[in-house]
Design an enzyme around this catalytic site. Structure first.
Site, short mmCIF file in Angstrom:
data_model
loop_
_atom_site.label_atom_id
_atom_site.label_comp_id
_atom_site.label_asym_id
_atom_site.label_seq_id
_atom_site.Cartn_x
_atom_site.Cartn_y
_atom_site.Cartn_z
N HIS B 50 51.53 -4.61 56.94
CA HIS B 50 50.82 -5.33 58.01
C HIS B 50 50.70 -6.81 57.72
O HIS B 50 50.59 -7.24 56.57
CB HIS B 50 49.44 -4.71 58.22
CG HIS B 50 49.51 -3.34 58.82
ND1 HIS B 50 50.01 -3.14 60.08
CD2 HIS B 50 49.19 -2.12 58.33
CE1 HIS B 50 49.97 -1.83 60.35
NE2 HIS B 50 49.49 -1.19 59.29
N CYS B 440 75.14 19.00 55.29
CA CYS B 440 75.12 18.66 53.86
C CYS B 440 74.13 19.44 53.03
O CYS B 440 74.21 19.42 51.80
CB CYS B 440 74.89 17.16 53.67
SG CYS B 440 73.28 16.59 54.23
C1 LIG Z 1 50.37 8.27 60.23
C2 LIG Z 1 50.00 7.21 59.25
C3 LIG Z 1 50.53 5.93 59.38
C4 LIG Z 1 50.21 4.95 58.47
N1 LIG Z 1 50.81 3.74 58.59
C5 LIG Z 1 50.56 2.78 57.66
C6 LIG Z 1 51.22 1.54 57.74
O1 LIG Z 1 52.08 1.33 58.59
N2 LIG Z 1 50.90 0.58 56.84
C7 LIG Z 1 49.96 0.79 55.87
O2 LIG Z 1 49.71 -0.13 55.12
N3 LIG Z 1 49.36 1.98 55.75
C8 LIG Z 1 49.64 2.98 56.62
N4 LIG Z 1 49.02 4.20 56.51
C9 LIG Z 1 48.12 4.43 55.40
C10 LIG Z 1 48.85 4.76 54.11
O3 LIG Z 1 49.83 5.74 54.32
C11 LIG Z 1 47.85 5.27 53.09
O4 LIG Z 1 46.84 4.34 52.97
C12 LIG Z 1 48.44 5.49 51.71
O5 LIG Z 1 49.63 6.25 51.78
C13 LIG Z 1 47.46 6.18 50.82
O6 LIG Z 1 48.06 6.40 49.56
P1 LIG Z 1 47.31 7.18 48.42
O7 LIG Z 1 48.13 7.02 47.21
O8 LIG Z 1 45.91 6.73 48.36
O9 LIG Z 1 47.27 8.68 48.92
P2 LIG Z 1 48.39 9.83 48.82
O10 LIG Z 1 49.74 9.33 49.12
O11 LIG Z 1 47.90 10.97 49.64
O12 LIG Z 1 48.36 10.21 47.30
C14 LIG Z 1 47.38 11.03 46.73
C15 LIG Z 1 48.08 11.97 45.79
O13 LIG Z 1 47.11 12.67 45.04
C16 LIG Z 1 47.60 13.96 44.77
N5 LIG Z 1 46.48 14.84 44.44
C17 LIG Z 1 45.48 15.23 45.25
N6 LIG Z 1 44.66 16.05 44.62
C18 LIG Z 1 45.12 16.19 43.35
C19 LIG Z 1 44.71 16.93 42.22
N7 LIG Z 1 43.61 17.69 42.24
N8 LIG Z 1 45.45 16.85 41.08
C20 LIG Z 1 46.58 16.09 41.05
N9 LIG Z 1 47.00 15.37 42.10
C21 LIG Z 1 46.30 15.42 43.25
C22 LIG Z 1 48.27 14.32 46.08
O14 LIG Z 1 49.23 15.35 45.91
C23 LIG Z 1 48.91 13.00 46.50
O15 LIG Z 1 50.26 12.87 46.13
C24 LIG Z 1 49.31 5.21 57.41
C25 LIG Z 1 48.79 6.50 57.28
C26 LIG Z 1 49.13 7.49 58.17
C27 LIG Z 1 48.60 8.87 57.99
#
Ligand SMILES: Cc1cc2nc3c(=O)[nH]c(=O)nc-3n(C[C@H](O)[C@H](O)[C@H](O)COP(=O)(O)OP(=O)(O)OC[C@H]3O[C@@H](n4cnc5c(N)ncnc54)[C@H](O)[C@@H]3O)c2cc1C
Ligand SMILES: Cc1cc2nc3c(=O)[nH]c(=O)nc-3n(C[C@H](O)[C@H](O)[C@H](O)COP(=O)(O)OP(=O)(O)OC[C@H]3O[C@@H](n4cnc5c(N)ncnc54)[C@H](O)[C@@H]3O)c2cc1C
Lengths: 423, 481
Positions: B50, B440
């Site tokens: 963004h 594939c």
């Molecule tokens: C539809 C959509 C569109 C979006 N578009 C944008 C965008 O365009 N630009 C932007 O900046 N953001 C966007 N976002 C937000 C962005 O995707 C998230 O903020 C970001 O991916 C969050 O990352 P994270 O690492 O916090 O979470 P996650 O990617 O969910 O990572 C958390 C990880 O923790 C692991 N985990 C959970 N519990 C445990 C456990 N007990 N033990 C071990 N591992 C565990 C999970 O398996 C997971 O892999 C969007 C979100 C969505 C849903």
């Protein structure tokens, strides 16, 4: 192994054929027949033969060979002839690009990246299957949703099963044949769900693949949800109304671990699009003349790339013509250009070829839009033929002879398939 | 082994933090319950970096959005993932929306976001001729970028591994205890002891905090559906298109992805189940209706794939980043949108917090800042392709026909860590094209089986129970044949 021969790869050929399925092989033979000396077939799969390699069921070649062969048998007969005639075959070779000078960019594990040119080129890349994305089935995205063609590969060529309990969406021929195959392999096929009020495959396949094995066919029904996080757990099905809209108040769940899609083929024209050919939106393939030449000089096309065929014999017939056209083009002996355009009329979805010439015999391949009992096919005022029934899933063929056209002086002919009063 | 830092969660947040921490002389481990990193929310989002002016001021989101945005060029350059600053337009369809654009512009300028401009109708038509001609005005922001978020996670973690990170996938943290100066994480594969623990578990961060005995917030899932369109539409628009935002939502976007295709979405629906990433009829209808008001040429018929992701929304609607009452346990939770954009800034903030909490941050002299860039064969000029294949002809041994991906690239992906069909797909694009793996899939499976020395029947789509094929007792072919 259905691999052809190629000692070395040259830069120039008389005819380069892209695709080594039944269409490509017949085209290469056609080109050779009319005097093209140096003919090359390229195929991106490991062996030539195209979709036939995975079709281990019988039913091929009744028209062409007068006997019932399996897909690989049919392919092998052609490949042997291709080898005997000294036609070069390069497999594991992907045609990545093509330009108006008929230069083809080839990627191969054996020869790296090469540019090869042909005086004429034949496009015979076949078709690909429609996928879940194309029909936007809602739900989760677990493992276990796969197309019928992929399932066929897995079962027939690799010796594995896609799952233990399979629901089938769509009643295309590949799906029907796989319903039987899977049943024979001990997999439970719980049912075939078809959104249209009529099946989408050949009648003989409905009988031999479903009825004979007590596999239920649910017409006017579709899958409206896929469930399961890691692997498919069940699908929800619902009846559809006349406008094909599902009635979500009458859903039911079907337990299964696999959803196999048999929802149609699309001509594989990604490569042809680089050439900016004229396309027919009805077939999804290029416009072709009676010599199977596209809107670009010296570029021919045949087989599923042009329109989806239900019988390989038709592919062979049409592709021989394309190959002959390409061979004559390459050797500088083209036939006179076509002088009549064909216009699809009532209940005609598509017609190939798109133009014909009044001095030769032609076979036309038609598809109708909706089923009709007792109908008549009319070519303008010049010809008509009575038909018992027509069906969207079955190609109609019509042979047009020069004598029909003796008193015809126009330059376009309309084709209609109309209902007729029972006699 | 006792670690200095253990990160729970290998999404973009955990990955960016791991990457950042490896600059220092530290023993760090990352625990991820999925089979590969990045398989949570971080692979299923819009992939938009963004511009920096959308998130409301006076929020942590707002600060970190702009700060994060500015870090992406260097990151992409060092790690070699796809990233393009293509700019965005937020458009006004009626006069009442123009003041909203002006307010956004003001808010952005205050924050220091560069290049913001309001465009009039003629300018919009010139620059984006396929937009709805009734659009009155648009706020242009050149700082918006697009990336492939999963590629970023892979690249961050691969680099961190080069610098000593220990990654443990298929490892779920199920209990947390504290003994002496050390926190113990209990997993199905035994215990992991660490002085500091970072809770970056995305949707499950509230459960992790609870396990640590410091529950302070609740995470609710908010689902977003996205639809990918056929390559045929590539080039229809050049910039990310936002509708005029409402207080509730940034709305549904038209996104020219990093790979040149167009994606539309997302929706924003609260759901109950933290694993409910299903798409719906209603979602598709909502998206295509909304998008048609922006770009009339887009049709549902062009859809080739669809997916959904879940935003991890904390009850405060803001990021929760900071130490907790449990010494050494730090939350990085509620990382909803713009979490991807902010991730590099979040990581730096967490490093500062760790320093404040007593972790010694001694620079690592042997730190390697960059990573060998993955080869994307189809994107190379022909003469480079020719040279590359003279060296290694497996690159021109094409496996995925739609995306022109060769055996060489797939083997590279497996060597770099792909363990599943999706892992290969997300690293190479094999199976992402219009046939969606119809041709594939089996060849990729054979390569996975060969390279990992596994039977075909043990391969999965994305780990866990997502098996792909099963055995026929009398299977005539041996695995990988
Ligand atoms: C539809 C959509 C569109 C979006 N578009 C944008 C965008 O365009 N630009 C932007 O900046 N953001 C966007 N976002 C937000 C962005 O995707 C998230 O903020 C970001 O991916 C969050 O990352 P994270 O690492 O916090 O979470 P996650 O990617 O969910 O990572 C958390 C990880 O923790 C692991 N985990 C959970 N519990 C445990 C456990 N007990 N033990 C071990 N591992 C565990 C999970 O398996 C997971 O892999 C969007 C979100 C969505 C849903
Ligand atoms: C399941 C199934 C059952 C069938 N059953 C019957 C039956 O019982 N009887 C019958 O008569 N017919 C049957 N058919 C129909 C018939 O087999 C097909 O119509 C026929 O195979 C089409 O031939 P083709 O050469 O046009 O395409 P294909 O067989 O698909 O061949 C195309 C070839 O082109 C290659 N190719 C594509 N793009 C490139 C590129 N860029 N570079 C290099 N190579 C490329 C592909 O690898 C492929 O080998 C069946 C078809 C299917 C799918």
């Amino acid at each position: 192994m259905l691999t052809g021969k190629l000692a070395q790869l040259d830069g120039d050929y008389d005819v380069v054929v892209v695709g080594g399925g039944p269409a490509g092989m017949a085209a290469a033979l056609g080109a050779r027949e009319v005097g093209a000396n140096r003919v090359l077939i390229l195929d991106r799969d490991r062996e030539a033969g195209g979709i036939l390699l995975q079709c281990i069921h019988p039913g091929f070649g009744l028209h062409h060979f007068g006997e019932e062969l399996t897909g690989p048998e049919y392919a092998q007969r052609f490949l042997s002839e291709v080898c005997d005639k000294g036609i070069d075959v390069l497999t594991d070779a992907y045609a990545a690009d093509i330009d108006l000078d008929k230069r083809v960019k080839v990627m191969s594990g054996r020869f790296g990246v090469r540019i090869i040119s042909g005086s004429a080129v034949v496009l015979a890349m076949g078709a690909r299957e429609r996928t879940r994305g194309a029909i936007r089935t809602p739900g989760t995205r677990p493992a276990g949703v796969m197309t019928a063609g992929l399932t066929q590969r897995i079962v027939n060529m690799l010796g594995y099963l896609p799952g233990k309990r399979v629901a089938i969406l769509g009643s295309g021929d590949i799906g029907l044949i796989m319903a039987r195959r899977l049943t024979l392999e001990g997999v439970e096929v719980v049912g075939v769900y078809e959104i249209m009020p009529y099946p989408n495959g050949l009648n003989r396949n409905i009988v031999q693949c479903l009825n004979d094995f007590d596999i239920p066919l649910h017409l006017s029904t579709t899958v409206v949800n896929i469930h399961g996080r890691d692997r498919v757990e069940k699908v929800t099905v619902a009846p559809v109304d006349a406008s094909l809209k599902p009635d979500l108040t009458r859903c039911s769940d079907v337990a299964c671990d696999t959803l196999m899609l048999s929802i149609g083929l699309i001509p594989e024209n990604e490569l042809s699009r680089h050439l900016n050919l004229r396309f027919d939106p009805a077939t999804g393939g290029p416009f072709v003349t009676s010599a199977m030449e596209t809107s670009i000089d010296g570029v021919f096309a045949c087989g599923n790339v042009v329109h989806i065929h239900d019988l390989v014999d038709f592919v062979t017939q049409e592709s021989l013509l394309a190959g002959q056209g390409a061979g004559l083009y390459a050797t500088g002996h083209r036939k006179p250009a076509d002088n009549i355009r064909l216009i699809p009329g009532d209940n005609v979805a598509s017609c190939v070829p798109h133009t014909i010439s009044s001095d030769r015999d032609h076979t036309l391949y038609l598809r109708v839009k909706k089923p009709l009992d007792m109908s008549t096919i009319r070519l303008g005022e010049v010809y008509e033929k009575k038909l018992r029934y027509v069906f969207p899933a079955e190609t109609l063929t019509v042979t047009v002879r020069p004598r029909f056209l003796e008193n015809f002086h126009g330059n376009s002919l309309r084709i209609d398939v109309q209902p007729r009063e029972p006699a | 082994m006792q670690y200095d830092v253990a990160i729970i969660g290998g999404g973009i947040t955990g990955s960016a933090l791991a990457y950042e921490l490896m600059r220092y002389r530290l023993n760090v481990t990352l625990l991820e319950k999925a089979t590969e990193v990045g398989f949570g929310t971080s692979k299923s989002n819009s992939g938009v970096i963004h511009a920096g002016h959308h998130a409301p001021p006076n929020t942590l989101k707002g600060q970190l959005e702009w700060e994060g945005n500015q870090l992406w060029d260097k990151l992409a350059d060092e790690l070699g993932f796809g990233f393009k600053r293509i700019g965005e337009l937020t458009v006004a369809l009626d006069a009442s929306q123009i003041p909203v654009l002006e307010e956004l512009e003001r808010q952005g300028k205050e924050r220091g976001v560069s290049g913001l401009e309001i465009w009039d109708q003629p300018r919009i038509r010139r620059e984006e001729p396929n937009l709805n001609p009734n659009i009155l005005a648009a706020l242009y922001a050149p700082t918006t970028g697009v990336t492939n978020p999963y590629e970023v996670c892979f690249a961050l973690v691969e680099n961190a591994i080069r610098n000593g990170l220990v990654v443990q996938c298929d490892t779920t943290v199920s209990a947390i205890t504290k003994e002496g100066g050390c926190i113990t994480l209990h997993t199905g594969h035994g215990e992991v002891r660490s002085r500091f623990v970072i809770n970056a578990a995305g949707l499950f961060a509230d459960q992790i905090a609870e396990m640590a005995g410091v529950p302070a917030f609740r995470i609710s899932p908010r689902r977003g559906e996205e639809y990918l369109l056929d390559k045929r539409l590539a080039g229809l628009i050049e910039r990310v298109i936002f509708p005029c935002p409402t207080p509730a939502s940034k709305g549904i976007l038209v996104i020219p992805t990093c790979d040149g295709t167009i994606m539309v979405g997302p929706t924003a629906d609260p759901v109950d189940d933290k694993r409910d990433v299903s798409t719906t009829f209603a979602g598709a209808a909502e998206i295509f209706a909304a998008v048609n008001r922006l770009v009339p040429g887009i049709s549902e018929r062009d859809c080739i794939a669809e997916f959904a992701g879940l935003r991890a929304v904390a009850d405060t609607e803001d990021f929760i980043i900071g130490a907790s009452p449990l010494k050494g346990f730090i939350n990085v939770a509620g990382i909803q949108s713009p979490g991807l954009t902010a991730a590099p800034a979040i990581a730096r903030k967490v490093v500062r917090i760790l320093g404040d909490e007593g972790l010694d941050l001694i620079p690592n002299e042997t730190y390697i800042p960059n990573a060998p860039k993955p080869i994307h064969f189809s994107g190379l000029p022909t003469d480079e392709q020719i040279l590359l294949c003279q060296r290694d002809p497996r690159y021109s041994q094409i496996v995925c026909r739609c995306e022109c991906v060769g055996e060489g690239e797939i083997v590279d992906a497996i060597r770099r860590g792909a363990r599943t069909l999706d892992g290969v797909k997300l690293r190479t694009r094999a199976g992402m094209g219009r046939c969606q793996g119809g041709f594939c899939t089996w060849r990729v499976m054979q390569l996975l089986a060969r390279e990992l020395n596994l039977p075909m029947t043990t391969l999965t789509k994305h780990g866990d129970g997502s098996w792909l094929i099963c055995d026929r007792e009398d299977a005539p072919c041996s695995p990988g044949s």
